[in-house]
Each structure stands twice: as C-alpha cells, then as structure tokens.
Design an enzyme around this catalytic site. Structure first.
Site, short mmCIF file in Angstrom:
data_model
loop_
_atom_site.label_atom_id
_atom_site.label_comp_id
_atom_site.label_asym_id
_atom_site.label_seq_id
_atom_site.Cartn_x
_atom_site.Cartn_y
_atom_site.Cartn_z
N ASP A 86 0.82 -1.20 0.00
CA ASP A 86 0.00 0.00 0.00
C ASP A 86 0.87 1.26 0.00
O ASP A 86 1.98 1.27 0.52
CB ASP A 86 -0.89 -0.03 1.25
CG ASP A 86 -1.98 1.01 1.22
OD1 ASP A 86 -2.38 1.41 0.11
OD2 ASP A 86 -2.45 1.41 2.30
N GLU B 148 0.59 -0.45 -5.03
CA GLU B 148 -0.42 0.60 -5.11
C GLU B 148 0.36 1.91 -5.10
O GLU B 148 0.72 2.42 -4.04
CB GLU B 148 -1.40 0.50 -3.92
CG GLU B 148 -2.62 1.40 -4.07
CD GLU B 148 -2.55 2.66 -3.21
OE1 GLU B 148 -3.53 3.41 -3.21
OE2 GLU B 148 -1.53 2.89 -2.55
#
Length: 325
Positions: free
Chosen positions: A6, A59
C-alpha cells in the site's frame, strides 16, 4: 499468492506530505528516497527468488517510472502496478448519466496512452467502494435495471481492456450496499427465495463466464503488455457512447469488444473490422437474459464486407465477438 504493498508513493518521495524545510534531499539533491528504493528492490527480488509463481503488486499513485521494471534493469521489481488513473477515469465516466457521457468520452480512452508504461492491474479497489464511496452498482445512474446493466457492461469492458482485473468484496454479484468488515459480503442476496436473487445471480454468472472465456481466449492475455496486441476499431464515437477495440493473440487471432454505454438499442451499427476475418460470432453479451438483461443479441453470424461489419448493439451492454471457425 503474493503481496500487495500500500501507499508506495509515500515511501518513494522524501517530500511526500511534507512542507518545505521538513525534508532533506538525497545525496544527489533529489526528492527520491534512495533507501526506500533499495528496500523495495531487495524485497521484490527476494520474494520472486524464494517463491516463484507469486506476484507482488504496488499501489503507487504517481508517474514514477519503472515500478514493474526488473530490478537488474534499475526498476523496483514489482510484478504489477495498480492502474489508479484507469480506475478514477472509468468510474468517473460511468457515474455520469448516459446523456452526459459524450462529454467525458476521453476518460475511457485516455488509459491507452500509457497502458504499456507498466504491467498494470485494473482495480475496483476497497478505497472506491467503502467509507461512503458506494458499492460499484450503486455508483451507476438510473433505476435498478439500468444500474445493473451499466455494472455488467462495465465489467465486460474491464475484462477486455489490457491489464489484469481486480474486484473487491461483493462487486462480483452486484452487492448494493458497501462491504462491512464486521459482516462480510451479503451472500444472502444469492439465496433462493430472496426477491431479487436472480439479479445478483446473473451478475455472478457473468463474472464466471468472463473468467472462463478469458482463460480460453489468448487474445485477451497473451500480448497483454505489448502495444501490438491492441487496436481501436472505433474510439471516437462520443455521440453514441460506443467504444470498440480489438485484442490480438500471438498468432494474430482477434477478439472484438464493443461497448454501448447509452440506454438505446443501436440497430444496423457499422464498425470497422479486419478483412482477413470473413465472419464473426458473438461469444459474450452482457445483455443476455441469463445475466438479467433484455436479451438483445446477435444470434446470426456477422459477415465482414469491405472491412465493415453490421450488428445490433444492446443498450448499456458490452459484447465480445470472435472469428467464426
């Protein structure tokens, strides 16, 4: 299966969410965090070396170059990168009423400008369907029938677009409410006896068939990272809300995907098609009755004449055509 990392951008930039004076440039005077780069490269190289067959996904929301480039070529070494631009642009387009979509046509075509800059995954991510963002089907305009039709058409467009596909909890059967970590997906929507279970089962069956046809159709994945594996058949039909493109397998076998994001049936619609394919057959139609649609289909073979085919486009739907064998 692998690792999804992330907020990679927050690691890569020394000035991420920091004002002037709150960060120190690297040894080269730049804003790149060299230690973070080295860590991510080592992580990816180690994962792929120790566990062949897994995948790492970044991401990463900026235009950082080489996120999925191999580490021995100076890249970060991730297997895939989330295509945040495609996600935001395509969802933005779909949320407009069909009458207004012609003014946002480029939001569905712009992704092909950079589609091959990285190895992408097309994400309908948790960030977009929780925390007050609404579930995917609930983002669509119109009544319940139109929302489900848009949902199905969008999935058909997504599965044909270059890149890998990712859905989040409940989107595979058109759950209307946001996912809750306390309750999980609303599986009861598929239960016999629930009034609208056929609506949700239809979307579930569509996703199953999309996956099945995808697996059996090399044109959809064999040249997924090659510009030569994609060709627009119709990319400028903004007034019609229509998009049509070809995907090609390594041996040149094509698949033609056509999406009509307007709520009207388009009869005798003419499209460019390569003349080396004498005839086409419809292999998927998101408006099919078994998916909950109105069953506006092309049951007969579609012949190519002077590099054109003439077909019927169902409303708010995507169809896939393959060469007749």
């Amino acid at each position: 299966d692998g690792l999804r990392v992330d907020a990679v951008a927050s690691m890569l930039y020394l000035d991420y969410s920091r004002d002037s004076g709150q960060w120190t440039p690297n040894v080269h005077g730049g804003r790149e965090d060299l230690d973070a780069m080295a860590f991510l490269q080592e992580m990816n190289a180690t994962v792929y070396r120790r566990a062949p067959g897994v995948v790492t996904i970044a991401e990463e929301s900026t235009a950082w170059g080489g996120v999925t480039r191999p580490t021995d070529c100076g890249g970060l070494g991730f297997g895939l990168k989330w295509n945040m631009g495609w996600m935001h642009d395509s969802l933005g387009y779909m949320q407009h009423e069909p009458v207004h979509r012609k003014y946002h046509h480029n939001e569905m075509t712009f992704s092909m400008v950079y589609a091959y800059s990285e190895n992408y995954v097309l994400p309908i991510s948790h960030d977009e369907v929780v925390h007050g963002q609404q579930a995917l089907v609930s983002k669509m305009p119109g009544d319940w029938w139109q929302r489900r039709a848009d949902h199905r058409a969008y999935l058909g467009f997504m599965w044909a677009h270059p890149g890998k596909q990712l859905l989040f909890m409940g989107q595979e059967f058109a759950q209307g409410s946001e996912w809750s970590q306390e309750h999980g997906p609303d599986w009861w929507l598929l239960d016999p006896g629930y009034g609208a279970e056929a609506d949700h089962r239809g979307v579930r069956d569509l996703v199953r068939d999309l996956n099945g046809i995808y697996r059996e159709t090399p044109a959809l994945w064999q040249r997924d990272t090659e510009p030569g594996g994609f060709q627009w058949a119709l990319g400028d039909a903004a007034e019609d809300n229509v998009f049509a493109f070809l995907r090609y397998a390594a041996d040149g076998t094509p698949l033609l995907s056509v999406s009509n994001f307007s709520p009207v049936v388009r009869h005798d619609y003419r499209l460019w098609a390569p003349d080396h394919v004498p005839a086409w057959r419809e292999v998927l139609n998101t408006d099919a009755a078994r998916y909950g649609g109105g069953d506006v289909t092309n049951p007969d073979d579609l012949k190519t004449e002077e590099e054109r085919i003439t077909l019927t486009l169902p409303p708010l739907a995507t169809i896939w055509l393959t060469p007749l064998r």
